[in-house]
Write a protein that holds these residues in place. Structure first.
Motif, PDB file in Angstrom:
ATOM      1  N   PRO A  73       0.830  -1.211   0.000  1.00 41.33           N
ATOM      2  CA  PRO A  73       0.000   0.000   0.000  1.00 41.33           C
ATOM      3  C   PRO A  73       0.861   1.256   0.000  1.00 41.33           C
ATOM      4  O   PRO A  73       1.986   1.258   0.507  1.00 41.33           O
ATOM      5  CB  PRO A  73      -0.806  -0.116   1.286  1.00 41.33           C
ATOM      6  N   GLU A  74       0.316   2.308  -0.590  1.00 38.69           N
ATOM      7  CA  GLU A  74       0.962   3.610  -0.627  1.00 38.69           C
ATOM      8  C   GLU A  74       0.028   4.625   0.004  1.00 38.69           C
ATOM      9  O   GLU A  74      -1.191   4.438   0.025  1.00 38.69           O
ATOM     10  CB  GLU A  74       1.249   4.016  -2.070  1.00 38.69           C
ATOM     11  N   VAL A  75       0.592   5.713   0.501  1.00 33.93           N
ATOM     12  CA  VAL A  75      -0.221   6.789   1.046  1.00 33.93           C
ATOM     13  C   VAL A  75      -1.217   7.221  -0.024  1.00 33.93           C
ATOM     14  O   VAL A  75      -0.857   7.403  -1.181  1.00 33.93           O
ATOM     15  CB  VAL A  75       0.658   7.969   1.506  1.00 33.93           C
ATOM     16  N   GLY A  76      -2.472   7.334   0.364  1.00 35.93           N
ATOM     17  CA  GLY A  76      -3.531   7.721  -0.557  1.00 35.93           C
ATOM     18  C   GLY A  76      -4.339   6.559  -1.091  1.00 35.93           C
ATOM     19  O   GLY A  76      -5.419   6.758  -1.639  1.00 35.93           O
ATOM     20  N   ASP A  77      -3.840   5.314  -0.969  1.00 36.47           N
ATOM     21  CA  ASP A  77      -4.622   4.162  -1.404  1.00 36.47           C
ATOM     22  C   ASP A  77      -5.905   4.103  -0.581  1.00 36.47           C
ATOM     23  O   ASP A  77      -5.887   4.345   0.633  1.00 36.47           O
ATOM     24  CB  ASP A  77      -3.845   2.858  -1.211  1.00 36.47           C
ATOM     25  N   THR A  78      -7.004   3.794  -1.246  1.00 30.18           N
ATOM     26  CA  THR A  78      -8.302   3.735  -0.565  1.00 30.18           C
ATOM     27  C   THR A  78      -8.988   2.417  -0.858  1.00 30.18           C
ATOM     28  O   THR A  78      -8.704   1.753  -1.859  1.00 30.18           O
ATOM     29  CB  THR A  78      -9.228   4.882  -1.020  1.00 30.18           C
ATOM     30  N   PHE A  79      -9.909   2.049   0.011  1.00 29.71           N
ATOM     31  CA  PHE A  79     -10.774   0.903  -0.222  1.00 29.71           C
ATOM     32  C   PHE A  79     -12.040   1.065   0.597  1.00 29.71           C
ATOM     33  O   PHE A  79     -12.097   1.877   1.529  1.00 29.71           O
ATOM     34  CB  PHE A  79     -10.067  -0.426   0.088  1.00 29.71           C
ATOM     35  N   ALA A  80     -13.044   0.323   0.228  1.00 26.89           N
ATOM     36  CA  ALA A  80     -14.327   0.360   0.936  1.00 26.89           C
ATOM     37  C   ALA A  80     -14.847  -1.065   1.053  1.00 26.89           C
ATOM     38  O   ALA A  80     -14.512  -1.937   0.248  1.00 26.89           O
ATOM     39  CB  ALA A  80     -15.320   1.232   0.172  1.00 26.89           C
ATOM     40  N   PHE A  81     -15.675  -1.304   2.057  1.00 27.76           N
ATOM     41  CA  PHE A  81     -16.275  -2.624   2.239  1.00 27.76           C
ATOM     42  C   PHE A  81     -17.555  -2.491   3.045  1.00 27.76           C
ATOM     43  O   PHE A  81     -17.846  -1.435   3.607  1.00 27.76           O
ATOM     44  CB  PHE A  81     -15.302  -3.589   2.920  1.00 27.76           C
ATOM     45  N   ALA A  82     -18.302  -3.585   3.083  1.00 30.06           N
ATOM     46  CA  ALA A  82     -19.565  -3.629   3.829  1.00 30.06           C
ATOM     47  C   ALA A  82     -19.641  -4.954   4.574  1.00 30.06           C
ATOM     48  O   ALA A  82     -19.096  -5.964   4.123  1.00 30.06           O
ATOM     49  CB  ALA A  82     -20.745  -3.480   2.878  1.00 30.06           C
ATOM     50  N   ASP A  83     -20.333  -4.930   5.705  1.00 36.38           N
ATOM     51  CA  ASP A  83     -20.520  -6.126   6.522  1.00 36.38           C
ATOM     52  C   ASP A  83     -21.984  -6.298   6.864  1.00 36.38           C
ATOM     53  O   ASP A  83     -22.739  -5.321   6.947  1.00 36.38           O
ATOM     54  CB  ASP A  83     -19.778  -5.991   7.871  1.00 36.38           C
ATOM     55  N   ASP A  84     -22.369  -7.545   7.108  1.00 38.88           N
ATOM     56  CA  ASP A  84     -23.622  -7.829   7.800  1.00 38.88           C
ATOM     57  C   ASP A  84     -23.273  -7.943   9.275  1.00 38.88           C
ATOM     58  O   ASP A  84     -22.180  -8.395   9.635  1.00 38.88           O
ATOM     59  CB  ASP A  84     -24.251  -9.137   7.312  1.00 38.88           C
ATOM     60  N   LEU A  85     -24.204  -7.547  10.137  1.00 37.52           N
ATOM     61  CA  LEU A  85     -23.977  -7.528  11.582  1.00 37.52           C
ATOM     62  C   LEU A  85     -24.896  -8.528  12.275  1.00 37.52           C
ATOM     63  O   LEU A  85     -26.068  -8.655  11.910  1.00 37.52           O
ATOM     64  CB  LEU A  85     -24.227  -6.122  12.124  1.00 37.52           C
ATOM     65  N   TYR A  86     -24.369  -9.189  13.283  1.00 34.72           N
ATOM     66  CA  TYR A  86     -25.078 -10.249  13.999  1.00 34.72           C
ATOM     67  C   TYR A  86     -24.891 -10.078  15.500  1.00 34.72           C
ATOM     68  O   TYR A  86     -23.836  -9.666  15.951  1.00 34.72           O
ATOM     69  CB  TYR A  86     -24.503 -11.622  13.616  1.00 34.72           C
ATOM     70  N   ARG A  87     -25.898 -10.458  16.266  1.00 34.06           N
ATOM     71  CA  ARG A  87     -25.743 -10.521  17.733  1.00 34.06           C
ATOM     72  C   ARG A  87     -25.018 -11.804  18.122  1.00 34.06           C
ATOM     73  O   ARG A  87     -24.282 -11.827  19.102  1.00 34.06           O
ATOM     74  CB  ARG A  87     -27.095 -10.438  18.422  1.00 34.06           C
ATOM     75  N   VAL A  88     -25.264 -12.886  17.375  1.00 34.55           N
ATOM     76  CA  VAL A  88     -24.563 -14.159  17.560  1.00 34.55           C
ATOM     77  C   VAL A  88     -24.107 -14.639  16.192  1.00 34.55           C
ATOM     78  O   VAL A  88     -24.772 -14.387  15.182  1.00 34.55           O
ATOM     79  CB  VAL A  88     -25.442 -15.233  18.239  1.00 34.55           C
ATOM     80  N   LYS A  89     -22.973 -15.326  16.157  1.00 35.64           N
ATOM     81  CA  LYS A  89     -22.471 -15.844  14.891  1.00 35.64           C
ATOM     82  C   LYS A  89     -23.508 -16.759  14.246  1.00 35.64           C
ATOM     83  O   LYS A  89     -24.131 -17.569  14.930  1.00 35.64           O
ATOM     84  CB  LYS A  89     -21.176 -16.624  15.105  1.00 35.64           C
ATOM     85  N   ASP A  90     -23.655 -16.623  12.944  1.00 41.79           N
ATOM     86  CA  ASP A  90     -24.594 -17.420  12.146  1.00 41.79           C
ATOM     87  C   ASP A  90     -26.050 -17.215  12.550  1.00 41.79           C
ATOM     88  O   ASP A  90     -26.917 -17.974  12.146  1.00 41.79           O
ATOM     89  CB  ASP A  90     -24.245 -18.916  12.198  1.00 41.79           C
ATOM     90  N   GLY A  91     -26.339 -16.203  13.362  1.00 40.53           N
ATOM     91  CA  GLY A  91     -27.710 -15.872  13.734  1.00 40.53           C
ATOM     92  C   GLY A  91     -28.340 -14.972  12.672  1.00 40.53           C
ATOM     93  O   GLY A  91     -27.775 -14.746  11.601  1.00 40.53           O
ATOM     94  N   PRO A  92     -29.500 -14.422  12.984  1.00 43.93           N
ATOM     95  CA  PRO A  92     -30.137 -13.509  12.032  1.00 43.93           C
ATOM     96  C   PRO A  92     -29.370 -12.189  11.928  1.00 43.93           C
ATOM     97  O   PRO A  92     -28.762 -11.730  12.893  1.00 43.93           O
ATOM     98  CB  PRO A  92     -31.534 -13.278  12.618  1.00 43.93           C
ATOM     99  N   VAL A  93     -29.394 -11.607  10.745  1.00 49.74           N
ATOM    100  CA  VAL A  93     -28.750 -10.317  10.513  1.00 49.74           C
ATOM    101  C   VAL A  93     -29.543  -9.247  11.265  1.00 49.74           C
ATOM    102  O   VAL A  93     -30.764  -9.169  11.128  1.00 49.74           O
ATOM    103  CB  VAL A  93     -28.700  -9.990   9.007  1.00 49.74           C
ATOM    104  N   VAL A  94     -28.852  -8.425  12.072  1.00 50.59           N
ATOM    105  CA  VAL A  94     -29.502  -7.365  12.841  1.00 50.59           C
ATOM    106  C   VAL A  94     -29.156  -5.972  12.315  1.00 50.59           C
ATOM    107  O   VAL A  94     -29.688  -4.979  12.792  1.00 50.59           O
ATOM    108  CB  VAL A  94     -29.177  -7.458  14.349  1.00 50.59           C
ATOM    109  N   GLY A  95     -28.249  -5.908  11.341  1.00 49.58           N
ATOM    110  CA  GLY A  95     -27.873  -4.613  10.801  1.00 49.58           C
ATOM    111  C   GLY A  95     -26.843  -4.757   9.706  1.00 49.58           C
ATOM    112  O   GLY A  95     -26.521  -5.860   9.253  1.00 49.58           O
TER     113      GLY A  95
END
Length: 184
Positions: A73-95
């Protein structure tokens, strides 16, 4: 993050718009920078609210046929990502969350990246939490150290949220986010 580009992308721009390969794992951890969960106390005089959520990164869209860069990586390199959020692993998506990061310091195989993101909680309590932080990375180290991300505000039930999120890698595709919040 989506929409029509403002200018014609050069090969260098395209590389910067992708997550650097080893940073991808760190980026998922930065997702922790933007997660939310339990109701907040009614006043700042109340004890902090503590809860845990888990983030699991959504697969990147590689429909253009390119792959993630493995360049340093160099100064100025950018990236973006998204996640699903859970209260428990493999549970229903809460956000869900969305995070963007920029490398602000690079030296050898490591450096610092500044990440900012927003989390959205579905249901009650509801609203968004804003978080940001400066995180170190080392592309030669596959194990991620835990780190703290500042909660800087929110909306809805989180309108005056402050505090931090402790992020650790669970090693199974999830990042554990331990929240300590005050305010409402």
């Amino acid at each position: 993050m989506s929409g029509t580009p403002r200018h014609h992308a050069t090969p260098r721009d395209r590389r910067r718009s992708r997550r650097p390969g080893a940073l991808a794992a760190l980026g998922a951890c930065a997702a922790a920078a933007v997660v939310f969960g339990a109701p907040l106390p009614a006043s700042a005089a109340d004890p902090p609210t503590e809860f845990t959520l888990y983030a699991k990164e959504l697969p990147a869209d590689e429909s253009d046929g390119s792959s993630e860069s493995t360049d340093r990586p160099e100064v100025g390199d950018t990236f973006a990502f998204a996640d699903d959020l859970y209260r428990v692993k493999d549970g229903p998506v809460v956000g869900r969350d969305g995070v963007s990061c920029v490398v602000v310091r690079a030296s050898g195989s490591g450096g610092d990246m500044h990440c900012a993101g927003t989390l959205v909680l579905n249901g009650g309590p509801g609203g968004q939490i804003a978080a940001q932080g400066l995180t170190q990375f080392d592309m030669t180290d596959s194990a991620m150290s835990g780190y703290d991300i500042a909660v800087t505000g929110g909306t809805g039930d989180f309108k005056d949220a402050r505090g931090y999120i402790r992020v650790t890698d669970e090693g199974d595709g999830y990042q554990k986010m331990d929240f300590r919040l005050t305010g409402r």
